[in-house]
Enzyme design. Structure first.
Site, short mmCIF file in Angstrom:
data_model
loop_
_atom_site.label_atom_id
_atom_site.label_comp_id
_atom_site.label_asym_id
_atom_site.label_seq_id
_atom_site.Cartn_x
_atom_site.Cartn_y
_atom_site.Cartn_z
N HIS A 95 -11.91 1.45 2.94
CA HIS A 95 -11.96 0.17 3.65
C HIS A 95 -13.11 0.21 4.63
O HIS A 95 -13.42 1.26 5.20
CB HIS A 95 -10.66 -0.10 4.42
CG HIS A 95 -9.43 -0.13 3.57
ND1 HIS A 95 -9.35 -0.87 2.42
CD2 HIS A 95 -8.23 0.48 3.72
CE1 HIS A 95 -8.15 -0.72 1.88
NE2 HIS A 95 -7.45 0.10 2.65
N GLY A 158 -2.38 -2.08 -2.90
CA GLY A 158 -1.50 -0.96 -2.60
C GLY A 158 -0.47 -1.44 -1.60
O GLY A 158 -0.83 -1.95 -0.53
N GLY A 169 -1.23 -4.16 1.36
CA GLY A 169 -1.54 -5.37 0.61
C GLY A 169 -2.74 -5.24 -0.28
O GLY A 169 -2.79 -4.38 -1.15
N LEU A 170 -3.75 -6.09 -0.04
CA LEU A 170 -4.93 -6.10 -0.92
C LEU A 170 -6.20 -5.93 -0.11
O LEU A 170 -6.27 -6.26 1.07
CB LEU A 170 -4.98 -7.38 -1.75
CG LEU A 170 -5.23 -8.74 -1.07
CD1 LEU A 170 -6.72 -9.00 -0.81
CD2 LEU A 170 -4.65 -9.87 -1.90
N ALA A 171 -7.21 -5.40 -0.80
CA ALA A 171 -8.56 -5.23 -0.23
C ALA A 171 -9.55 -5.83 -1.21
O ALA A 171 -9.64 -5.39 -2.36
CB ALA A 171 -8.86 -3.76 0.01
N CYS A 187 -9.03 5.13 -6.06
CA CYS A 187 -7.71 4.97 -6.70
C CYS A 187 -7.45 6.04 -7.76
O CYS A 187 -6.57 5.86 -8.62
CB CYS A 187 -7.57 3.57 -7.29
SG CYS A 187 -7.77 2.26 -6.06
#
Length: 249
Positions: A95, A158, A169-171, A187
């Site tokens: 991130h 995730g 949540g989401l990225a 991942c």
């Protein structure tokens, strides 16, 4: 099409959206999620969606493989990259600035949505957002979570579910520095490259150059606020929220 879990005559579904202008350190965001999740399980707050970007960080999920972080700790420190373990599903991911994060803290039981359908719908949110910028993307790929443009990953999912309430949540890669992904096996999927909305739109711009000129087709751009708006709108519509309040922080 009717949104997930929605039937006629149901009471309005409330969602609080909190948009953060500055980058947020991962540990601070995790603490905030856990606090809201506890309150959501107690029924003292509404479903909440956090929208933010992180400082540079690698996060390690519940299925970690130490070999999937390729660089040594000294290099990561020099790059000012933090490493955090997380209770979300999945392996290691990145991130950072230029990547939009959505952390939904929602009661899946109240929504009438199961875990698998929830993850698939988060993928759909990113697919729909890509489509809003003219990019063809795919979710629900067997054996691989996330959202893909061809064989390149543009968005990761995730989640953690405890007591029926979600965190993480989401990225979605809008315009991050993709070089950071070279320090990990994202991942745990070897041989799979990341991509971003900016990179795919630039590729499309080059394909759309007018013959024998350097003039690109107009309108192929994507700002942070516009991407966030499309992601939030897709999330609201997919999960059937019709009472939404926005708060900028």
């Amino acid at each position: 099409a009717r949104a997930l879990g929605v039937s006629s005559g149901m009471a309005a579904r409330r969602l609080v959206v909190r948009l953060f202008g500055d980058t947020v350190r991962y540990a601070e965001a995790l603490e905030l999620q856990e606090s809201i999740a506890a309150a959501r399980r107690a029924g003292t707050v509404a479903d909440t969606l956090l929208v933010l970007q992180h400082d540079h960080v690698f996060t390690i999920g519940k299925r970690p493989n130490a070999h999937n972080i390729l660089s040594d700790p000294f290099l990561l420190t020099a790059l000012d990259v933090e490493v955090h373990r997380s209770r979300r599903g999945g392996d290691v991911t990145y991130h950072g600035p230029g990547q939009t994060i959505l952390y939904p803290i929602v009661n899946l039981r109240a929504l009438g949505v199961g875990a698998r359908r929830y993850v698939e719908t988060l993928e759909d949110v990113m697919v729909e957002t890509c489509a809003g910028f003219g990019i063809d993307a795919t979710g629900r790929v067997p054996g691989m979570t996330g959202t893909w443009v061809g064989d390149k990953k543009i968005g990761a999912v995730g989640v953690q579910i405890a007591g029926g309430v979600t965190t993480h949540g989401l990225a979605f890669n809008v315009r991050p520095d993709l070089e950071y992904f070279k320090h990990i096996v994202p991942c745990g999927l070897r041989g799979k490259r990341p991509t971003s909305l900016a990179k795919e739109m630039e590729r499309k711009r080059l394909l759309c150059l007018k013959p024998n000129t350097e003039e690109a087709v107009a309108g192929i751009t994507a700002g942070r606020a516009e991407v966030e708006a499309k992601l939030v709108t897709a999330f609201m519509q997919r999960f059937g929220y019709d009472d939404v309040s926005m708060h900028r922080e």
